[in-house]
Design a protein around this motif. Structure first.
Motif, PDB file in Angstrom:
ATOM      1  N   GLN A 145      53.444  58.472  16.466  1.00 24.48           N
ATOM      2  CA  GLN A 145      53.854  59.685  17.166  1.00 24.48           C
ATOM      3  C   GLN A 145      52.927  59.888  18.357  1.00 24.48           C
ATOM      4  O   GLN A 145      51.899  59.240  18.476  1.00 24.48           O
ATOM      5  N   SER A 146      53.329  60.785  19.247  1.00 19.69           N
ATOM      6  CA  SER A 146      52.590  60.970  20.500  1.00 19.69           C
ATOM      7  C   SER A 146      51.438  61.959  20.377  1.00 19.69           C
ATOM      8  O   SER A 146      51.010  62.529  21.367  1.00 19.69           O
ATOM      9  N   SER A 147      50.932  62.184  19.162  1.00 17.08           N
ATOM     10  CA  SER A 147      49.823  63.124  19.005  1.00 17.08           C
ATOM     11  C   SER A 147      48.544  62.578  19.629  1.00 17.08           C
ATOM     12  O   SER A 147      47.679  63.333  20.060  1.00 17.08           O
ATOM     13  N   HIS A 148      48.403  61.247  19.666  1.00 17.81           N
ATOM     14  CA  HIS A 148      47.240  60.616  20.302  1.00 17.81           C
ATOM     15  C   HIS A 148      47.683  60.034  21.644  1.00 17.81           C
ATOM     16  O   HIS A 148      48.020  58.860  21.753  1.00 17.81           O
ATOM     17  N   ARG A 149      47.687  60.854  22.657  1.00 10.55           N
ATOM     18  CA  ARG A 149      48.108  60.391  23.975  1.00 10.55           C
ATOM     19  C   ARG A 149      46.958  59.764  24.744  1.00 10.55           C
ATOM     20  O   ARG A 149      47.169  58.948  25.625  1.00 10.55           O
ATOM     21  N   ASN A 150      45.736  60.166  24.437  1.00 11.38           N
ATOM     22  CA  ASN A 150      44.558  59.627  25.116  1.00 11.38           C
ATOM     23  C   ASN A 150      43.700  58.899  24.088  1.00 11.38           C
ATOM     24  O   ASN A 150      43.107  59.527  23.213  1.00 11.38           O
ATOM     25  N   VAL A 151      43.629  57.573  24.169  1.00 12.92           N
ATOM     26  CA  VAL A 151      42.845  56.784  23.226  1.00 12.92           C
ATOM     27  C   VAL A 151      41.807  55.971  23.999  1.00 12.92           C
ATOM     28  O   VAL A 151      42.034  55.564  25.133  1.00 12.92           O
ATOM     29  N   THR A 152      40.665  55.755  23.349  1.00 15.73           N
ATOM     30  CA  THR A 152      39.548  55.030  23.961  1.00 15.73           C
ATOM     31  C   THR A 152      39.103  53.911  23.036  1.00 15.73           C
ATOM     32  O   THR A 152      38.913  54.127  21.835  1.00 15.73           O
ATOM     33  N   CYS A 153      38.936  52.723  23.601  1.00 12.90           N
ATOM     34  CA  CYS A 153      38.408  51.577  22.867  1.00 12.90           C
ATOM     35  C   CYS A 153      36.901  51.521  23.109  1.00 12.90           C
ATOM     36  O   CYS A 153      36.461  51.374  24.257  1.00 12.90           O
ATOM     37  N   CYS A 154      36.113  51.665  22.042  1.00  9.54           N
ATOM     38  CA  CYS A 154      34.654  51.731  22.151  1.00  9.54           C
ATOM     39  C   CYS A 154      34.023  50.533  21.450  1.00  9.54           C
ATOM     40  O   CYS A 154      34.421  50.180  20.340  1.00  9.54           O
ATOM     41  N   LEU A 155      33.013  49.938  22.095  1.00 14.92           N
ATOM     42  CA  LEU A 155      32.246  48.836  21.505  1.00 14.92           C
ATOM     43  C   LEU A 155      30.766  49.108  21.692  1.00 14.92           C
ATOM     44  O   LEU A 155      30.339  49.660  22.717  1.00 14.92           O
ATOM     45  N   ARG A 156      29.972  48.684  20.695  1.00 16.52           N
ATOM     46  CA  ARG A 156      28.529  48.914  20.728  1.00 16.52           C
ATOM     47  C   ARG A 156      27.800  47.670  20.250  1.00 16.52           C
ATOM     48  O   ARG A 156      28.124  47.112  19.199  1.00 16.52           O
ATOM     49  N   ASN A 157      26.808  47.227  21.048  1.00 12.01           N
ATOM     50  CA  ASN A 157      25.990  46.083  20.660  1.00 12.01           C
ATOM     51  C   ASN A 157      24.908  46.568  19.687  1.00 12.01           C
ATOM     52  O   ASN A 157      24.106  47.437  20.037  1.00 12.01           O
ATOM     53  N   PRO A 158      24.855  46.042  18.461  1.00  7.22           N
ATOM     54  CA  PRO A 158      23.892  46.544  17.474  1.00  7.22           C
ATOM     55  C   PRO A 158      22.441  46.219  17.806  1.00  7.22           C
ATOM     56  O   PRO A 158      21.534  46.841  17.257  1.00  7.22           O
ATOM     57  N   VAL A 159      22.202  45.264  18.695  1.00  2.82           N
ATOM     58  CA  VAL A 159      20.827  44.885  19.052  1.00  2.82           C
ATOM     59  C   VAL A 159      20.300  45.750  20.174  1.00  2.82           C
ATOM     60  O   VAL A 159      19.223  46.351  20.082  1.00  2.82           O
ATOM     61  N   THR A 160      21.040  45.835  21.268  1.00  5.89           N
ATOM     62  CA  THR A 160      20.574  46.601  22.429  1.00  5.89           C
ATOM     63  C   THR A 160      20.999  48.053  22.393  1.00  5.89           C
ATOM     64  O   THR A 160      20.438  48.881  23.106  1.00  5.89           O
ATOM     65  N   GLY A 161      22.000  48.382  21.566  1.00  2.00           N
ATOM     66  CA  GLY A 161      22.510  49.743  21.534  1.00  2.00           C
ATOM     67  C   GLY A 161      23.420  50.078  22.695  1.00  2.00           C
ATOM     68  O   GLY A 161      23.879  51.218  22.821  1.00  2.00           O
ATOM     69  N   GLN A 162      23.705  49.107  23.552  1.00  2.00           N
ATOM     70  CA  GLN A 162      24.551  49.334  24.712  1.00  2.00           C
ATOM     71  C   GLN A 162      25.995  49.570  24.281  1.00  2.00           C
ATOM     72  O   GLN A 162      26.521  48.872  23.422  1.00  2.00           O
ATOM     73  N   GLU A 163      26.639  50.550  24.892  1.00  2.00           N
ATOM     74  CA  GLU A 163      28.020  50.883  24.592  1.00  2.00           C
ATOM     75  C   GLU A 163      28.891  50.655  25.821  1.00  2.00           C
ATOM     76  O   GLU A 163      28.472  50.912  26.941  1.00  2.00           O
ATOM     77  N   GLU A 164      30.087  50.178  25.571  1.00  2.00           N
ATOM     78  CA  GLU A 164      31.097  50.044  26.615  1.00  2.00           C
ATOM     79  C   GLU A 164      32.404  50.590  26.081  1.00  2.00           C
ATOM     80  O   GLU A 164      32.713  50.434  24.896  1.00  2.00           O
ATOM     81  N   ARG A 165      33.168  51.230  26.963  1.00  2.00           N
ATOM     82  CA  ARG A 165      34.415  51.844  26.526  1.00  2.00           C
ATOM     83  C   ARG A 165      35.434  51.848  27.649  1.00  2.00           C
ATOM     84  O   ARG A 165      35.086  51.861  28.836  1.00  2.00           O
TER      85      ARG A 165
END
Length: 355
Positions: free
Chosen positions: A209-229
């Protein structure tokens, strides 16, 4: 005799003092300023080690090993670097830093970091009488080559959104989030590694259903803690089945309002009269339309809720295409049968009226 005895005693004392001084001068240890290092793939890092107490290591043997002395990385001996003995994967990638070797401080500079460089290293100092070793850990990390979100064509199962990325090490943490930052459980997560041992990630999300119109793909490096989305905004037009259900519901409600709100129409009497005489074309047409809508809605509901293969299954796309084709065929057949019933009714109605 006393002279000989005193001479012997003095000799023993001198010998012991010499041994103490010699052993004291020989006793040193290897220390490291940093026990845990983090390096980025493609970059460089330095593995530092030094003698304590400080003293010259110019004519000592200095070496670096990876693991438990199982793989030689670099060797310095008798004032020169020894070439040709290091492991093949480290050839032409190491540089011996010895500007402060007179104080016992040295470093190994490692160029063009690879995923395979991840692990424990040992720095060893050795002279003719004594040796000492210190260990350090090198954690290799890699950031992504970019995040891509794909939106597959909508189907009766819902809308499949797919997030792809590559070039990660170690395996990153991956999740979907909505516009409020809350985690959305993914439909599936899979990964693979290339020849350089870098991780390629794939995560899917099936939206019903269209309840989630805005979605974000998030990734995190467990060593450096760097996040990209990466985010995407989904249009309501990508959820056609929601519009179909709304259209069907709207037609049914409109017909109900028409029969209930108009006082000149007595629904019960008209239906009774229609069922008894079957000569009112308006009522018969409405009944046929409602039956057609009911049949189509029932078929769509059955196909939509029937247990099918999951979105992570390789045959999901094939199953979806089959489902869409069957739905179209059933809709066409329902309309065709409705037209036939209408044609038969109005064809024989003229004969009934003529009697």
């Amino acid at each position: 005799m006393k002279l000989k005895s005193s001479s012997f005693s003095g000799y023993c004392v001198g010998f012991l003092l010499l041994q103490v001084m010699t052993s004291t001068s020989e006793k040193w240890t290897v220390t490291i300023p940093t026990a845990h290092l983090v390096a980025i793939v493609g970059g460089q890092t330095e593995l530092h080690c030094q003698l304590s107490p400080p003293q010259s290591a110019k004519y000592m043997e200095v070496s670096w090993f990876k693991g438990d002395h199982s793989k030689l990385v670099h060797l310095y001996r008798d004032g020169h670097e020894v070439k040709g003995e290091a492991a093949p994967e480290y050839v032409d990638r190491t540089e011996f830093v010895k500007e402060a070797i007179g104080e016992g401080k040295v470093a190994l500079r490692l160029h063009n970091i690879r995923v395979s460089d991840n692990g424990t290293y040992q720095c060893s100092f050795k002279d003719s009488n004594f040796s000492s070793v210190a260990s350090m850990d090198l954690s290799v990390a890699a950031t992504s080559l970019g995040i891509q979100i794909l939106v597959h064509p909508p189907n009766t199962k819902g809308l499949l959104v797919e997030c792809n990325t590559g070039g990660w090490f170690p395996q990153p943490q991956m999740e979907w989030r909505d516009s409020r930052g809350e985690i959305i459980p993914p439909t599936s997560i899979s990964h693979s590694q290339d020849t350089e041992k870098l991780f390629h990630m794939k995560m899917t999300l099936l939206l019903k259903q269209s309840s989630h119109r805005n979605v974000t793909c998030c990734l995190r490096n467990p060593v450096t803690g760097q996040e990209e989305r990466t985010s995407i905004v989904l249009s309501d037009q990508l959820f056609p089945w929601n519009l179909i259900w709304r259209l069907i519901l709207g037609i049914i409600l409109a017909l109900l309002v028409l029969f209930i709100m108009v006082p000149s129409i007595d629904l019960y009497d008209r239906l009774q009269d229609c069922l008894r005489k079957m000569r009112n074309p308006i009522v018969v047409g409405i009944i046929i339309i409602l039956l057609s809508i009911g049949v189509i809605a029932s078929l769509i509901s059955y196909l939509h809720h029937k247990i099918r293969v999951p979105a992570s299954d390789p045959h999901f796309q094939l199953d979806t295409m089959w489902l869409e084709d069957i739905t179209v065929i059933l809709c066409v057949l329902t309309v065709f049968i409705t037209m036939i019933i209408s044609f038969i009714y109005f064809r024989f109605r003229g004969k009934w009226d003529g009697k």
